[in-house]
Design a protein around this motif. Structure first.
Motif, short mmCIF file in Angstrom:
data_model
loop_
_atom_site.label_atom_id
_atom_site.label_comp_id
_atom_site.label_asym_id
_atom_site.label_seq_id
_atom_site.Cartn_x
_atom_site.Cartn_y
_atom_site.Cartn_z
N TYR A 150 -4.38 4.89 2.35
CA TYR A 150 -3.61 3.74 1.89
C TYR A 150 -4.48 2.95 0.91
CZ TYR A 150 -0.35 4.49 5.76
OH TYR A 150 0.56 5.02 6.63
N ARG A 151 -3.94 2.70 -0.27
CA ARG A 151 -4.64 1.89 -1.26
C ARG A 151 -3.88 0.58 -1.40
NH1 ARG A 151 -8.01 1.62 -5.61
NH2 ARG A 151 -7.18 0.67 -7.50
N ILE A 152 -4.60 -0.53 -1.34
CA ILE A 152 -3.98 -1.85 -1.46
C ILE A 152 -3.73 -2.11 -2.94
CG2 ILE A 152 -4.25 -4.33 -1.06
CD1 ILE A 152 -6.11 -3.57 1.32
N ALA A 199 0.86 -1.18 0.00
CA ALA A 199 0.00 0.00 0.00
C ALA A 199 0.89 1.23 0.00
CB ALA A 199 -0.91 0.00 1.22
N ASN A 200 0.67 2.11 -0.96
CA ASN A 200 1.46 3.35 -1.07
C ASN A 200 2.97 3.06 -1.11
OD1 ASN A 200 -1.13 4.17 -0.53
ND2 ASN A 200 -0.57 5.70 0.97
N ASP A 201 3.37 2.07 -1.89
CA ASP A 201 4.78 1.70 -2.05
C ASP A 201 5.45 1.21 -0.77
OD1 ASP A 201 4.82 2.19 -4.80
OD2 ASP A 201 5.25 4.32 -4.48
N ARG A 222 -9.81 -6.56 4.07
CA ARG A 222 -9.87 -5.77 2.83
C ARG A 222 -9.34 -6.60 1.66
NH1 ARG A 222 -12.36 -0.73 3.70
NH2 ARG A 222 -12.23 -0.41 5.93
N VAL A 223 -9.65 -6.14 0.45
CA VAL A 223 -9.23 -6.84 -0.77
C VAL A 223 -8.42 -5.88 -1.65
CG1 VAL A 223 -11.17 -8.46 -0.73
CG2 VAL A 223 -11.39 -6.31 -1.99
N LEU A 224 -7.80 -6.44 -2.66
CA LEU A 224 -7.01 -5.67 -3.61
C LEU A 224 -7.84 -4.51 -4.16
CD1 LEU A 224 -4.22 -5.80 -5.01
CD2 LEU A 224 -5.32 -7.06 -6.85
N GLY A 225 -7.26 -3.32 -4.17
CA GLY A 225 -7.96 -2.13 -4.68
C GLY A 225 -8.65 -1.32 -3.61
#
Length: 147
Positions: free
Chosen positions: A141-143, A91-93, A128-131
């Motif tokens: 934070y984005r997965i 998430a976020n590098d 949570r899931v991808l995206g």
């Protein structure tokens, strides 16, 4: 990447355990040697200080042995479609390994944090899931990747 990260942390934990055991053994040896050749208040103070240091090291050793036990019980091979214990989340590098709380590391130019499932960030990520996106401390934070 997950295999390299888990191997790195496994080695880290074992090295810490080995180092703490050596430090405890060295203190024990120093105390034995000191007991043979000294007497008086200074001697008693030195022995007391060594004993306190040994107690601190024993507590740290206990913590790392518990962390090792938990870490080794996690199935890191399992393929996850949702974030769970054992997941590697990008998430976020930044990579987050949901396992036990361990220091941040840099591997192959990537930043990795091992966080316990009880950590606030892990609590928001679990399930949570991808995206998916979450917010933590005014950061989004984005997965982007999930293993």
């Amino acid at each position: 990447m997950k295999k390299k990260i888990t191997q790195h942390y496994s080695n880290f934990i074992q090295n810490k355990i080995d180092s703490l055991r050596q430090m405890i053994a060295d203190l024990t040896e120093d105390a034995k040697n000191d007991a043979k050749g000294s007497a008086g208040d200074k001697h008693e103070t030195a022995l007391s200080m060594m004993h306190l240091e040994q107690e601190k090291l024993n507590q740290k050793l206990k913590e790392f042995l518990e962390a090792k036990s938990i870490f080794e019980s996690i199935d890191f091979q399992k393929i996850n479609t949702k974030v769970t214990v054992g997941s590697l989340v990008l998430a976020n590098d930044i990579y987050f390994l949901i396992s036990v709380s361990l220091p941040k590391v840099e591997l192959e130019g990537k930043t990795i944090f091992a966080i316990s499932p009880q950590a606030p960030l892990a609590q928001k990520l679990i399930g949570r899931v991808l995206g998916d996106s979450i917010e933590m401390n005014q950061l989004n934070y984005r997965i982007n990747h999930l293993e």
